[in-house]
Design a protein around this motif. Structure first.
Motif, PDB file in Angstrom:
ATOM      1  N   GLY A 170      45.963 -11.857  21.009  1.00 40.54           N
ATOM      2  CA  GLY A 170      46.408 -10.548  20.388  1.00 40.54           C
ATOM      3  C   GLY A 170      45.956 -10.415  18.878  1.00 40.54           C
ATOM      4  N   ILE A 171      45.592 -11.375  18.168  1.00 38.82           N
ATOM      5  CA  ILE A 171      45.128 -11.313  16.721  1.00 38.82           C
ATOM      6  C   ILE A 171      43.864 -10.419  16.501  1.00 38.82           C
ATOM      7  N   ARG A 172      43.049 -10.427  17.467  1.00 39.09           N
ATOM      8  CA  ARG A 172      41.739  -9.847  17.233  1.00 39.09           C
ATOM      9  C   ARG A 172      41.916  -8.418  18.321  1.00 39.09           C
ATOM     10  N   VAL A 173      42.859  -8.084  18.735  1.00 40.00           N
ATOM     11  CA  VAL A 173      42.857  -6.684  19.523  1.00 40.00           C
ATOM     12  C   VAL A 173      42.812  -5.440  18.554  1.00 40.00           C
ATOM     13  N   VAL A 174      41.887  -4.659  18.866  1.00 37.80           N
ATOM     14  CA  VAL A 174      42.085  -3.407  17.888  1.00 37.80           C
ATOM     15  C   VAL A 174      42.871  -2.526  18.570  1.00 37.80           C
ATOM     16  N   ALA A 175      42.542  -2.380  19.715  1.00 33.68           N
ATOM     17  CA  ALA A 175      43.348  -1.185  20.789  1.00 33.68           C
ATOM     18  C   ALA A 175      43.421  -1.608  21.994  1.00 33.68           C
ATOM     19  N   ALA A 219      32.183 -13.313  16.576  1.00 31.92           N
ATOM     20  CA  ALA A 219      31.629 -12.139  16.230  1.00 31.92           C
ATOM     21  C   ALA A 219      30.545 -12.339  15.164  1.00 31.92           C
ATOM     22  N   ARG A 220      29.323 -11.992  15.510  1.00 29.09           N
ATOM     23  CA  ARG A 220      27.938 -12.203  14.653  1.00 29.09           C
ATOM     24  C   ARG A 220      28.227 -11.267  13.431  1.00 29.09           C
ATOM     25  N   TRP A 221      28.574 -10.085  13.479  1.00 29.86           N
ATOM     26  CA  TRP A 221      28.464  -8.820  12.764  1.00 29.86           C
ATOM     27  C   TRP A 221      29.674  -8.679  11.869  1.00 29.86           C
ATOM     28  N   PRO A 222      29.544  -8.014  10.619  1.00 29.76           N
ATOM     29  CA  PRO A 222      30.611  -7.704   9.715  1.00 29.76           C
ATOM     30  C   PRO A 222      31.816  -6.861  10.724  1.00 29.76           C
ATOM     31  N   VAL A 223      31.307  -5.810  11.184  1.00 29.43           N
ATOM     32  CA  VAL A 223      32.175  -5.114  12.013  1.00 29.43           C
ATOM     33  C   VAL A 223      31.716  -5.210  13.599  1.00 29.43           C
ATOM     34  N   GLU A 224      32.336  -5.913  14.524  1.00 28.65           N
ATOM     35  CA  GLU A 224      31.931  -5.983  15.735  1.00 28.65           C
ATOM     36  C   GLU A 224      33.257  -5.775  16.665  1.00 28.65           C
ATOM     37  N   VAL A 225      32.951  -4.763  17.712  1.00 30.65           N
ATOM     38  CA  VAL A 225      34.040  -4.564  18.517  1.00 30.65           C
ATOM     39  C   VAL A 225      33.420  -4.712  20.092  1.00 30.65           C
ATOM     40  N   HIS A 238      38.928   8.396  25.648  1.00 35.53           N
ATOM     41  CA  HIS A 238      39.588   8.181  24.817  1.00 35.53           C
ATOM     42  C   HIS A 238      39.788   7.076  23.891  1.00 35.53           C
ATOM     43  N   LEU A 239      39.863   5.941  24.374  1.00 34.78           N
ATOM     44  CA  LEU A 239      39.925   4.569  23.613  1.00 34.78           C
ATOM     45  C   LEU A 239      38.505   4.548  22.907  1.00 34.78           C
ATOM     46  N   TYR A 240      37.404   4.885  23.292  1.00 32.46           N
ATOM     47  CA  TYR A 240      36.243   4.746  22.643  1.00 32.46           C
ATOM     48  C   TYR A 240      36.252   5.524  21.481  1.00 32.46           C
ATOM     49  N   LEU A 241      36.654   6.990  21.510  1.00 29.75           N
ATOM     50  CA  LEU A 241      36.760   7.985  20.621  1.00 29.75           C
ATOM     51  C   LEU A 241      37.587   7.390  19.383  1.00 29.75           C
ATOM     52  N   ASP A 242      38.838   6.685  19.780  1.00 30.77           N
ATOM     53  CA  ASP A 242      39.678   6.066  18.926  1.00 30.77           C
ATOM     54  C   ASP A 242      39.132   4.974  18.118  1.00 30.77           C
ATOM     55  N   VAL A 243      38.166   4.217  18.688  1.00 31.29           N
ATOM     56  CA  VAL A 243      37.643   2.662  17.975  1.00 31.29           C
ATOM     57  C   VAL A 243      36.522   3.353  17.133  1.00 31.29           C
ATOM     58  N   LEU A 244      35.687   4.340  17.532  1.00 32.14           N
ATOM     59  CA  LEU A 244      34.678   4.824  16.520  1.00 32.14           C
ATOM     60  C   LEU A 244      35.194   5.598  15.265  1.00 32.14           C
ATOM     61  N   ARG A 245      36.338   6.339  15.299  1.00 37.19           N
ATOM     62  CA  ARG A 245      37.067   6.827  14.269  1.00 37.19           C
ATOM     63  C   ARG A 245      37.595   5.746  13.378  1.00 37.19           C
ATOM     64  N   ARG A 277      42.309  -5.054   9.863  1.00 39.22           N
ATOM     65  CA  ARG A 277      41.587  -3.928   9.214  1.00 39.22           C
ATOM     66  C   ARG A 277      41.285  -2.719   9.912  1.00 39.22           C
ATOM     67  N   LEU A 278      40.677  -2.879  11.261  1.00 38.50           N
ATOM     68  CA  LEU A 278      40.595  -1.864  11.914  1.00 38.50           C
ATOM     69  C   LEU A 278      41.976  -1.333  12.578  1.00 38.50           C
ATOM     70  N   ARG A 279      42.739  -2.126  13.042  1.00 40.23           N
ATOM     71  CA  ARG A 279      43.949  -1.594  13.418  1.00 40.23           C
ATOM     72  C   ARG A 279      44.638  -0.765  12.507  1.00 40.23           C
ATOM     73  N   GLU A 280      44.676  -1.334  11.086  1.00 37.10           N
ATOM     74  CA  GLU A 280      45.277  -0.403  10.020  1.00 37.10           C
ATOM     75  C   GLU A 280      44.544   0.926   9.772  1.00 37.10           C
ATOM     76  N   SER A 281      43.291   0.870   9.992  1.00 39.14           N
ATOM     77  CA  SER A 281      42.616   2.118   9.768  1.00 39.14           C
ATOM     78  C   SER A 281      42.982   3.190  10.247  1.00 39.14           C
ATOM     79  N   SER A 282      43.567   4.317   9.220  1.00 42.18           N
ATOM     80  CA  SER A 282      43.981   5.633   9.699  1.00 42.18           C
ATOM     81  C   SER A 282      42.894   6.525  10.533  1.00 42.18           C
ATOM     82  N   VAL A 283      43.153   6.994  11.710  1.00 40.31           N
ATOM     83  CA  VAL A 283      42.317   7.723  12.466  1.00 40.31           C
ATOM     84  C   VAL A 283      42.955   9.346  13.103  1.00 40.31           C
TER      85      VAL A 283
END
Length: 364
Positions: free
Chosen positions: A234-239, A252-258, A282-289, A358-364
């Motif tokens: 669960g610690i790396r799940v974004v959505a 993860a190889r990249w600074p931001v990788e999902v 729906h989920l992809y739009l959430d992650v991109l935002r 940080r991605l989980r906490e990002s406002s969308v």
């Protein structure tokens, strides 16, 4: 929105390239392409690297491709009056057409004259390259699309994967998007690409080997086991949604990788049900935002669909989307340095668990 509600209309451009329109409320008959275009180029070739045992595509004709034109010269905007673009229609929802400057070309992969290589492997770069335009709004991005439009793009990916997989000689279909000048895009209009490879690319070959070794060692499905471990930790799940989980991989190889995995194992995009396609939009739009909100500015990224090859490994490989960015902080990019470029050993400046938080906490 179901697949039955996406309308499809195919046609030809002035030089014979195929164009396919995908519409949500019907498709008006587009005007014919009246441009006087030169014959299509066919200068692509492939050569085999005997050290890495990988094919390299050489496409010198692409040096003359359109490069960052002004907004009023964008070739992906709708045609209007005397301004004629790659899309003859005056409006559209989603459109796909053969690339005018393709890395791979329609050919039978014939052998070419040797140029002194250790093994005579030089041949034409057979395959196909297509452009997927996500909508007519030049200033938008995929993250700006409505769920319905994103779902139409999914249907275009499904349609083209099915069509290209049926072409003779095609071994793998790769749908992807590069966004932002930092990733090397040459056109800012929101779009992606599709490559139909005449070989199984090296990364897929390596993953096939890993999946086969995992099955032999454990009897399990490598991707199902990765997904289960990420969900349980669960610690790396974004959505997470009913049919998909988005997570930052542990290595993860990249600074931001999902990575986005469907919960049900399917080999490719056509294997997804209507409900799974709806849910993904729906989920992809959430992650991109979330990614755009991370540093308070649009994030450059590469979004890559990994599908099973056309003719082998379909019981081993699982459909997944891998999304990554070269931005590591506001105003700072990750460049591939000596270890990455020279040896393929990545060094990540961001701890994956921190990136996920940080991605989980990002406002969308």
């Amino acid at each position: 929105m179901s697949a039955a509600e996406v309308h499809r209309l195919a046609g030809r451009l002035a030089d014979g390239r195929e164009i396919v329109y995908f519409g949500e409320d019907g498709i008006p008959s587009p005007a014919p392409d009246l441009r006087d275009l030169p014959p299509r180029t066919s200068g692509s070739e492939m050569r085999f690297d005997p050290l890495l045992r990988e094919w390299v595509v050489i496409a010198a004709h692409r040096q003359g491709r359109t490069h960052l034109p002004s907004d009023d010269e964008c070739p992906l905007c709708p045609s209007s009056g005397e301004r004629r673009t790659e899309v003859p229609a005056s409006s559209y929802d989603v459109v796909v057409f053969e690339n005018r400057f393709p890395s791979l070309v329609a050919d039978d992969g014939r052998i070419l004259e040797p140029v002194g290589e250790p093994e005579h492997t030089r041949r034409t770069g057979a395959g196909r390259c297509e452009v997927v335009v996500f909508g007519p709004d030049h200033g938008a991005s995929f993250a700006d699309l409505s769920p319905r439009r994103a779902r139409t793009v999914v249907e275009a990916w499904v349609d083209r994967t099915r069509a290209l997989s049926a072409l003779p000689g095609v071994e793998q279909v790769f749908c992807f998007e590069n966004r932002g000048a930092e990733t090397g895009v040459t056109l800012h209009h929101p779009h992606g690409q599709i490559y139909a490879f005449p070989f199984v690319p090296p990364r897929t070959e390596r993953v096939l080997d890993s999946a086969a070794a995992h099955r032999e060692r454990t009897g399990g499905d490598l991707f199902a086991d990765v997904l289960r471990a990420e969900q349980e930790a669960g610690i790396r799940v974004v959505a997470r949604s009913e049919h998909w989980t988005a997570f930052v991989p542990a290595a993860a190889r990249w600074p931001v990788e999902v990575h986005l995995y469907p919960h049900r194992p399917v080999p490719d995009l056509p294997g997804l049900t209507g409900a799974e396609r709806d849910d993904f939009a729906h989920l992809y739009l959430d992650v991109l935002r979330r990614m755009d909100a991370l540093f308070g500015a649009p994030l450059p990224y590469v979004s890559a669909w990994h599908q099973a090859p056309v003719r082998r490994g379909r019981d081993l490989l699982r459909l997944r989307l891998e999304l990554f960015s070269v931005r590591r902080a506001p105003g700072k990019l990750k460049y591939l340095a000596g270890t990455e470029s020279g040896m393929g050993v990545f060094v990540n400046d961001i701890v994956p668990e921190d990136a996920a938080r940080r991605l989980r906490e990002s406002s969308v």
